[in-house]
Enzyme design. Structure first.
Site, short mmCIF file in Angstrom:
data_model
loop_
_atom_site.label_atom_id
_atom_site.label_comp_id
_atom_site.label_asym_id
_atom_site.label_seq_id
_atom_site.Cartn_x
_atom_site.Cartn_y
_atom_site.Cartn_z
N CYS A 1 -5.34 -0.94 -10.51
CA CYS A 1 -4.16 -0.34 -9.86
C CYS A 1 -2.87 -0.84 -10.49
O CYS A 1 -1.90 -0.10 -10.63
CB CYS A 1 -4.16 -0.63 -8.36
SG CYS A 1 -5.38 0.36 -7.46
N HIS B 1 0.83 -1.21 0.00
CA HIS B 1 0.00 0.00 0.00
C HIS B 1 0.87 1.27 0.00
O HIS B 1 0.72 2.14 -0.87
CB HIS B 1 -0.91 -0.03 1.23
CG HIS B 1 -1.83 1.15 1.34
ND1 HIS B 1 -3.17 1.08 0.99
CD2 HIS B 1 -1.62 2.43 1.74
CE1 HIS B 1 -3.72 2.28 1.18
NE2 HIS B 1 -2.80 3.10 1.64
N GLU B 2 1.75 1.37 0.97
CA GLU B 2 2.54 2.61 1.10
C GLU B 2 3.49 2.79 -0.08
O GLU B 2 3.67 3.89 -0.59
CB GLU B 2 3.31 2.64 2.42
CG GLU B 2 2.44 2.66 3.67
CD GLU B 2 1.42 3.80 3.72
OE1 GLU B 2 1.56 4.79 2.98
OE2 GLU B 2 0.46 3.70 4.51
N CYS C 1 -8.35 -4.79 -2.69
CA CYS C 1 -7.10 -4.29 -3.28
C CYS C 1 -6.16 -3.78 -2.20
O CYS C 1 -6.59 -3.17 -1.21
CB CYS C 1 -7.42 -3.18 -4.28
SG CYS C 1 -5.96 -2.36 -4.97
ZN LIG Z 1 -2.97 5.12 1.77
ZN LIG Z 2 -6.99 -1.17 -6.69
#
Ligand SMILES: [Zn+2]
Ligand SMILES: [Zn+2]
Length: 193
Positions: free
Chosen positions: A168, A130-131, A146
């Site tokens: 993404c 994520h980061e 996601c």
């Molecule tokens: Zn975030």
């Molecule tokens: Zn996504």
């Protein structure tokens, strides 16, 4: 130079396999070589004695100078992180910037009960993807599965996977073709919302 440096700077030594799990997830999701390092140095000015926590924003500034030629640096720590408006954060990143940080501090109980270490390791992989996704320019995703879904609580972390959704993933490819780090956009951190 498209390498990612995964840098541990925790107070304790990392649990066996913890960094390896993050390394594998990051390599898979972003198609980058990942080098793992253990930092002998610690961010000195990041500890806030009043809160008893570490400023994730100050840690990002510290990490940015420690990428050692890598394209991105992902700091991993057991220090409890905060930004001023929140009680804690699992991590923070510079949007389209060079540095990201994630912490194990809020991802589970000290691994005493069976399976807890594995649970923390999986949650850490999700937050790491994520980061780091933010440093590649990705914003939050509406797909709860996601890795880029917002995760203000452990319930949200557990609902998602360490994998990027198709949209993404496509966006990541598009963004990496369009160029590199845009330092001027660092202030725009989506995790502050
Ligand atoms: Zn975030
Ligand atoms: Zn996504």
């Amino acid at each position: 130079m498209s390498e990612v440096l995964l840098l541990w700077f925790g107070q304790k030594r990392p649990a066996a396999d913890l960094l390896e799990g993050v390394r594998r997830s990051v390599e898979r999701e972003f198609d980058r070589a990942v080098r793992v390092g253990l930092s002998p140095e610690r961010p000195e000015d990041a500890f806030d004695a009043r809160r008893g926590q570490h400023s994730s924003t100050r840690i990002l500034a510290w990490l940015k100078d420690r990428h050692e030629g890598a394209h991105r640096v992902l700091g991993v720590t057991d220090a409890d992180l905060f930004i001023p408006i929140l009680t804690f954060v699992f991590g923070e990143a510079q949007l389209s910037g060079r540095a990201a940080v994630v912490s194990t501090a809020r991802l589970g109980d000290t691994p005493l009960i069976p399976g807890e270490a594995a649970r923390i390791a999986l949650r850490l992989q999700k937050e790491a993807v994520h980061e780091l996704g933010h440093t590649f320019g990705l914003l939050h995703c509406a797909d709860a599965r996601c890795a880029m879904a917002r995760s203000p609580s452990l319930r949200h972390v557990d609902a998602k996977s360490p994998v990027l959704c198709r949209a993404c993933r496509a966006r990541t490819r598009e963004l990496s073709e369009n160029g590199d780090v845009h330092e001027q956009e660092e202030h725009a951190n989506p995790d502050r919302r």
